[in-house]
Structure formats: structure tokens, C-alpha cells
Design a protein around this motif. Structure first.
Motif, PDB file in Angstrom:
ATOM      1  N   ARG A   1      -1.677   3.833   0.745  1.00 35.10           N
ATOM      2  CA  ARG A   1      -1.832   4.318   2.112  1.00 35.10           C
ATOM      3  C   ARG A   1      -0.745   5.319   2.495  1.00 35.10           C
TER       4      ARG A   1
ATOM      5  N   ASP B   1      -6.196   7.347  -4.927  1.00 35.89           N
ATOM      6  CA  ASP B   1      -6.004   5.920  -5.216  1.00 35.89           C
ATOM      7  C   ASP B   1      -6.157   5.112  -3.929  1.00 35.89           C
ATOM      8  N   GLU B   2      -7.174   4.283  -3.856  1.00 37.10           N
ATOM      9  CA  GLU B   2      -7.447   3.499  -2.647  1.00 37.10           C
ATOM     10  C   GLU B   2      -6.392   2.435  -2.386  1.00 37.10           C
ATOM     11  N   ARG B   3      -5.550   2.135  -3.373  1.00 31.35           N
ATOM     12  CA  ARG B   3      -4.491   1.148  -3.170  1.00 31.35           C
ATOM     13  C   ARG B   3      -3.328   1.723  -2.366  1.00 31.35           C
TER      14      ARG B   3
ATOM     15  N   LYS C   1       0.831  -1.210   0.000  1.00 30.80           N
ATOM     16  CA  LYS C   1       0.000   0.000   0.000  1.00 30.80           C
ATOM     17  C   LYS C   1       0.867   1.263   0.000  1.00 30.80           C
TER      18      LYS C   1
ATOM     19  N   ARG D   1      -5.669  10.074   8.590  1.00 32.42           N
ATOM     20  CA  ARG D   1      -6.133  11.182   7.749  1.00 32.42           C
ATOM     21  C   ARG D   1      -6.724  12.303   8.607  1.00 32.42           C
TER      22      ARG D   1
ATOM     23  N   THR E   1      -9.862  -0.997   8.928  1.00 33.19           N
ATOM     24  CA  THR E   1     -10.337  -1.003   7.545  1.00 33.19           C
ATOM     25  C   THR E   1     -10.497   0.409   6.972  1.00 33.19           C
ATOM     26  N   GLY E   2     -10.335   1.412   7.803  1.00 33.66           N
ATOM     27  CA  GLY E   2     -10.474   2.774   7.315  1.00 33.66           C
ATOM     28  C   GLY E   2     -11.903   3.273   7.270  1.00 33.66           C
ATOM     29  N   ARG E   3     -12.788   2.614   8.016  1.00 36.50           N
ATOM     30  CA  ARG E   3     -14.196   3.033   8.057  1.00 36.50           C
ATOM     31  C   ARG E   3     -14.615   3.352   9.480  1.00 36.50           C
TER      32      ARG E   3
ATOM     33  N   LYS F   1      -3.055  11.559   2.913  1.00 34.70           N
ATOM     34  CA  LYS F   1      -2.304  10.402   3.395  1.00 34.70           C
ATOM     35  C   LYS F   1      -0.930  10.817   3.910  1.00 34.70           C
TER      36      LYS F   1
END
Length: 268
Positions: free
Chosen positions: A63, A59-61, A27, A216, A266-268, A106
Motif C-alpha cells: 500500500r 503488487d497488491e500486498r 502493507k 490513488r 477495501t480499495g473497491r 501508491k
């Protein structure tokens, strides 16, 4: 395994003086200045660097982003001739382009070795972490050209080290070695030259262990409260804390803590 990043934006079809790779498994994206031996940064390159950071941010890929330079020097600064050829409108965008790492939501790590001058220093100051090797020298040498820093360098530096040290650096075009940069709070860590990449790799791995949502949030909050009144900063901290309490990552972190296991964010 790292691979060359594929851009869909036609403005990034041919990169000017740098390359971008991505390791989806880790990532991680790497932006590497590659115009050796001094990695001079051209005017068009600044525009492209902004677009690259905006692309990686979406880009979600990705980090973590690492900004480095090829060879013995990060960058000796900008292309001096380019300043004379650029239009006033173009020059007025310099600070906005160079601030792209700060606007990226990021974490961005700058790996600095050798000469890190002018815009090379300024774009590093816009990153969240600056890991320097013992060969690194920071400088804003614009006074030697009858000019001042124009991409946020003196402004960011003054926030970090205060007006007295900033005047010493800017008005004397003074070079600051890596060890001093750490002592003054400019750099995060100073390591032996041969350990720079391994130290950056370890920092990337460490940052990946945390919640991307919390990261973030922390970056945005700290950037936005850097010049705020203390009462305003505390208020914004509380609001962001309250917001994160509703996240799945916070729930997972608490449950993992009590279960004495590694959290799965998971970032949620």
C-alpha cells in the motif's frame, strides 16, 4: 516483519546499490539505497529503481512505499564517471527512470537525512512526501560540473518554489537545509535526526487508515492537474469525485461516519 523482496524479473536478480524489503502485515515496502557512506547512485541503478517501483505498484500486498538511504546520508548524487560512459540514448531516459515514484499509483515517502544531492534530490522530489531530518541538505550541484540537472530536478523544484528560488538553488549550486526546505514547501516535515524513522513509521500508519482507492485517485489527479488551467483542474476534480461516489469505500466511509466507528476500506 520485514523480509527481502523476491523479484521474478531477471533484471532485478542482483540489485545494484540498494535493497528492497516488504512487510506484508503492514502493507509496506522499503527501498533503501545501500552503497555507503554516500549511497552514490549508478546509471544501471536508475534503470533498476524504475523497474522496482513498477513492480511494487503492481503488487497488491503493498500500500505504501518508503524510499530511504543507509547510514548518515541519503545520497550524494550520481556516479559522475557513469555520465561519461553512458550512451546518449541511455542518458535520455534518466528523467523517465527517476520519475518512477511519481508514476507509482501508491503513496511514496522519501526519508532524507544528510546529503541529498543531485539525483538523490531529484528522485526525492518525485515522491509524494519528503520527511527530512535536521541533518539533511538538499542541493542540485550540477553547475559545478559545467552541467544542469537532467532528471527533472529543476523542473519539479520550480513548480514548488518558483523561478527565483530555483535559480538561486540551481545556478549557485546552493545547499538548502532541512528546516528551510520545509519553510519553502520543498519538504513535508523536518524532525530531529533520531526521530526520522519513527516519524516515517507514523506517516505510514496514518496513510493506511485511508481508502487506497481514494489515495490513488487523489495522487493521480493532483499530479495531472499540477500544470493545468484552474478550470481544467476543477473539472477533473469533479469527475474524479463523481467516480468515487460510486465506490464501495465511499459508501463504507459514510456508513462508518454515521455509526461513529472506524471504517474498513477495501480499495473497491
Amino acid at each position: 516483519m520485514s523480509e527481502t523482496y523476491s523479484f521474478t524479473d531477471p533484471r532485478l536478480a542482483e540489485l545494484d546499490g540498494f535493497k528492497v524489503t516488504i512487510d506484508p502485515a503492514k502493507k509496506r515496502a522499503d527501498v533503501t539505497l545501500s552503497r555507503p557512506p554516500l549511497n552514490v547512485i549508478s546509471m544501471p541503478q536508475r534503470d533498476q529503481l524504475r523497474l522496482v517501483f513498477e513492480t511494487l505498484d503492481a503488487d497488491e500486498r503493498v500500500r505504501i512505499v518508503v524510499l530511504s538511504g543507509e547510514g548518515e546520508h541519503f545520497s550524494s548524487g550520481g556516479n559522475i564517471k557513469g555520465f561519461m560512459e553512458a550512451s546518449p540514448e541511455h542518458v535520455s531516459k534518466l528523467a523517465w527512470n527517476v520519475a518512477a515514484p511519481a508514476r507509482c499509483s501508491k503513496p511514496v515517502i522519501a526519508a532524507n537525512r544528510g546529503y541529498t544531492f543531485g539525483v538523490g534530490f531529484e528522485i526525492s522530489l518525485a515522491c509524494d512526501f519528503r520527511i527530512v531530518s535536521q541533518t539533511c541538505f538538499y542541493a542540485l550541484p550540477e553547475q559545478k560540473l559545467g552541467q544542469i540537472p537532467g532528471s527533472g530536478g529543476s523542473a519539479r523544484l520550480q513548480k514548488i518554489v518558483g523561478v527565483t528560488r530555483t535559480k538561486d538553488i540551481v545556478m549557485r549550486s546552493k545547499r538548502i537545509p532541512g528546516k528551510t526546505a520545509v519553510e519553502w514547501g520543498i519538504a513535508t516535515e523536518c524532525v530531529a535526526d533520531g526521530e526520522l524513522e519513527a516519524t516515517v513509521d507514523a506517516l505510514v500508519d496514518e496513510l493506511l487508515e485511508f481508502s487506497p482507492l481514494a489515495q490513488r485517485t487523489a495522487k493521480k489527479m493532483l499530479n495531472e492537474t499540477d500544470d493545468a488551467f484552474l478550470t481544467t483542474a476543477i473539472e477533473l476534480e469533479g469527475l474524479n469525485y463523481s467516480r468515487l461516489r460510486q465506490s464501495e469505500d465511499f459508501k463504507e466511509g459514510v456508513e462508518a461516519f454515521h455509526a461513529k466507528r472506524k471504517p474498513n476500506f477495501t480499495g473497491r
